[in-house]
Design an enzyme around this catalytic site. Structure first.
Site: not given
Length: 389
Positions: A34, A194, A348, A371
């Site tokens: 990053r 999920k 992610g 996200g």
């Protein structure tokens, strides 16, 4: 959205929101991906005669814990930029203001962890005003935090001339193009744990993609919705109903086909040394848990990826952090890296996996936002992006 092309910075102090939320180990930066991602924006601004005040968060500190200090980041950024990056003693206040006021063109000051200030996550106008007072202009290059309406990502943008940095600009353009103008066929590979975390993006891809490939533990609510046994596999009960709805929509009225695994690697427990077997099917016996897609599924998914004009991948195919269950994710990663079309990996765990396998260089775009990537693809407005209009 305004970009650096719309901002004049010569001789000015620029507050740059960066995403230096990086992993630390033994007081050192363990992965500087990053930080490196921010370098094009930082070097461009410095090359245009600006001085920089950098602001970032790190983790989720509760009370200014020293382990969340950005000091290791300042050291690593100094090495990458080839110039000293001074770490401020805080985020705002008289000492910080004095340091900012002394900056000369080419100087770089990194503020301490902005989440040391409780007003950050509350988008406190007073904190936003204090941050704005440190500079003449504002640049947001923290795509990974652009879905948060915080003082340093949204509030401060309304108080200064502003623009998107090159990283944020590229992220928004690349991800928007996947939905609005992809080279066909568009194949979305969606994995993870999920269904509820990603049902909105699955619904969006049902509308715009040609094929959706499902992997990871999120396949088990789909299987359960179809009446299959899932054994002891991680199966999110709240995900069964939306999975059933997605199955009902898939392939109808021009919607995407939704593909599920046809074989599985299972184990008697979640451990690298567990007893494991490959099922030529998807019904998991009692006492066993599915931890990876099987080789036939991996091959089928790889072939779909190879034939795609555009690929978007978010979420691993299994428990890739355990080597015995990494084959499915590795196969997808290799297929994405080798694919001739446009390939985008949505941050992610997928980004971690493709880097772990040494394949990041083969991808068209490796997103820095997990996200934020998903919310943009879902069609949501990102506060940090909207504030730059």
């Amino acid at each position: 959205m305004k970009t650096l092309d719309d901002l004049s910075v010569d001789g000015k102090r620029v507050l740059v929101r960066v995403d230096f939320n990086v992993p630390l180990k033994d007081g050192e930066v363990a992965d500087d991906t990053r930080i490196r991602a921010a370098l094009p924006t930082l070097t461009e601004l410095l090359g245009q005669g600006a001085s920089l005040v950098l602001v970032s968060h790190l983790g989720r500190p509760q009370d200014r814990e020293p382990e969340f200090s950005l000091r290791p980041v300042a050291g690593r950024l100094s090495e990458l930029l080839g110039r000293e990056v001074q770490l401020a003693p805080g985020v705002v206040g008289d000492q910080v203001t004095a340091l900012a006021n002394r900056l000369q063109p080419g100087d770089v000051l990194l503020l301490e962890n902005v989440r040391y200030e409780p007003g950050e996550t509350k988008n406190d106008p007073d904190l936003a005003g204090q941050l704005a007072a440190l500079a003449d202009a504002y640049v947001n290059d923290a795509f990974g935090a652009a879905h948060r309406a915080h003082a340093s990502t949204e509030g401060v943008a309304h108080k200064l001339p502003h623009a998107a940095g090159r990283l944020l600009e590229r992220e928004v353009k690349t991800l928007t193009a996947i939905i609005e103008d992809p080279a066909k066929p568009l194949v979305a590979v969606v994995g993870g744990a999920k269904v509820t975390d990603k049902i909105a993006v699955i619904d969006r891809f049902l509308q715009v993609a040609d094929t959706i490939l499902i992997g990871g533990a999120m396949c088990f609510p789909f299987f359960k919705a179809q009446g299959h046994g899932v054994g002891s596999s991680l199966c999110e009960e709240e995900g069964i109903a939306p999975a059933r709805d997605a199955l009902a929509q898939a392939g109808t009225d021009g919607r995407a086909q939704l593909e599920l695994p046809s074989d599985l690697v299972v184990a008697d427990r979640f451990a690298a040394e567990a007893e494991r077997r490959t099922l030529d099917g998807i019904d998991v016996p009692d006492g066993w848990m599915g931890l990876d897609v099987g080789p036939k599924t991996a091959q089928r998914y790889a072939e779909a990826i190879a034939g795609a004009g555009t690929v978007f991948w978010n979420g691993p195919m299994g428990a890739f952090e355990l080597e015995p269950f990494a084959a499915g994710t590795r196969a997808v990663a290799e297929a994405v890296a080798d694919a001739p079309g446009t390939t985008v990996v949505g941050g992610g765990d997928s980004a971690a996996a493709i880097q772990q396998f040494g394949l990041a260089e083969g991808v068209t775009h490796l997103s820095t936002g997990g996200g934020a990537s998903l919310e943009l693809l879902e069609g949501k407005k990102l506060p940090g992006v909207e504030a730059l209009s």
